[in-house]
Design an enzyme around this catalytic site. Structure first.
Site, PDB file in Angstrom:
ATOM      1  N   GLU A 160     102.976 -17.036  75.878  1.00 20.66           N
ATOM      2  CA  GLU A 160     103.057 -16.598  77.285  1.00 20.66           C
ATOM      3  C   GLU A 160     103.313 -15.100  77.428  1.00 20.66           C
ATOM      4  OE1 GLU A 160     106.094 -19.271  78.695  1.00 20.66           O
ATOM      5  OE2 GLU A 160     104.704 -20.967  78.728  1.00 20.66           O
ATOM      6  N   GLU A 267      99.243 -28.091  76.218  1.00 22.85           N
ATOM      7  CA  GLU A 267     100.472 -28.654  76.794  1.00 22.85           C
ATOM      8  C   GLU A 267     100.169 -29.481  78.049  1.00 22.85           C
ATOM      9  OE1 GLU A 267     103.626 -25.765  77.257  1.00 22.85           O
ATOM     10  OE2 GLU A 267     103.058 -24.698  75.441  1.00 22.85           O
TER      11      GLU A 267
END
Ligand code: GLA
Length: 355
Positions: A160, A267
């Site tokens: 991220e 995810e």
């Protein structure tokens, strides 16, 4: 009924995030349905090097109202600097090992998650290190992880790293210490220590056009150095997602595929709760929406299966999901996965298997 991995054997491998806390109860389901596993938290820095400097987590709370401030307390003073410069001084591989060994014993491949993340480090301590000290820390940590977990087929390197608010890179302690161009260096370090693993650039909100463009820019820079192989699309989605978002997802997959990299969905889960309007639909309707969303998503994954190599769900059963807590102070029931709280297959599973 076919299992998930049987149903998708000609398309991509399927995986699940698992936790050492509940791996035993999920083991049979994982062995039957999944080709790969990801450690939910157990291979992150704070699990491998336990310490007391955790950033207070506001994520289980409702979103702040406009103007409402949630102040972080000041981090405690640092003691024993050496252990932050040299992470090998304090390690605990036990929960990571539980997952890694389970996978290896059962012929399941492991996605490594994650080598560096602003969401998981000794909060307030890295901030006090000199850049050279933090660099020593990273080198030592990467080296240890490569020696202890040599068989992960892929690693999420810097998790991220892209900004959420229209900027390019997220402001993190790593960017602050290492400088704006730090990412190719960190990925090169990963390449050095994990020469046989695929290196993945993993992020969320990856189909939001603005963020997508920043992710593509980052991938371009990493590709120039030859230090990235996979685009990781987290796919934390909401059951309320509409046609426009499905179209953006298709467009995003097209653009990621055009980079020449492989794609992993890393995810996946479908949040039944609409945070902006939580009580709009009764549970049965929400459940139906989750099923429909899964069915459409796997349709899109099949369309792009020439480019997608792995689809990983962020959990196994609704009994254990981060979405049971995230922005959910009221403890509303969520049902974001493919197995119910008793590990029974849900309609959503049936829907993605029967196509
Ligand atoms: C991010 C991280 C994951 C996990 C999820 C849910 O997406 O990449 O490791 O922590 O948040 O909490």
């Amino acid at each position: 009924m076919k299992t998930l991995k049987e149903a998708y054997k000609n398309y991509f491998t399927v995986g699940a995030a698992v936790s050492a806390h509940w791996l035993d109860e999920a083991a049979e389901t994982v062995k039957a349905h999944f080709n790969t596993v990801t450690a939910e938290n157990e291979m992150k820095y704070n699990s491998i090097h336990p310490h007391d400097y955790q950033k207070p987590d506001f994520r289980h709370m409702r979103p702040p109202k406009p103007g409402e401030k949630r102040e972080l307390p000041p981090p405690p003073p640092m003691t024993n600097r050496e252990r932050f410069v040299h992470p090998s001084l304090e390690t605990d591989f036990s929960s990571g090992d539980k997952i890694y060994n389970f996978a290896r014993e059962n012929g399941i491949a492991v996605r490594g998650h994650t080598l560096m993340w602003h969401g998981n480090y000794p909060w307030g301590m890295f901030e006090q290190l000199e850049p050279e000290e933090l660099e020593e820390n990273s080198i030592e940590h990467f080296k240890m992880m490569s020696e202890h977990y040599p068989d992960c087929f892929c690693w999420d390197v810097v998790n991220e790293a892209v900004d959420d608010h229209g900027g390019y890179l997220r402001e993190t302690v790593f960017k602050k210490k290492f400088g704006d161009d730090y990412l190719p260096e960190i990925y090169s370090l990963a390449r050095k220590y994990f020469p046989n693993a695929l290196l993945c650039c993993n992020d969320y909100n990856e189909f939001n056009p603005q963020k997508r463009d920043s992710i593509l820019k980052l991938i371009g820079t990493l590709k120039e150095r030859g230090v990235v192989d996979v685009v990781g699309c987290q796919c934390h989605v909401n059951a309320q997602m509409g046609d426009k978002q499905f179209d953006e997802m298709r467009r995003g997959f097209e653009m990621y595929a055009n980079t020449g990299l492989r794609i992993h969905v890393t995810e996946l889960d479908v949040n039944a709760i609409d945070w902006k309007n939580p009580d709009k639909l009764p549970p049965a309707d929400l459940e139906r929406k989750v099923t429909e969303t899964y069915s459409k998503l796997f349709g899109i994954f099949r369309e792009f299966s020439d480019f997608i190599d792995n689809v990983t769900l962020w959990g196994v059963s609704d009994r254990h999901s981060w979405l049971n807590h995230f922005k959910n102070e009221e403890g509303r029931k969520n049902f974001p996965l493919l197995f119910d709280e008793e590990y029974k297959p849900k309609e959503a599973l049936q829907a993605v298997i029967d196509f």
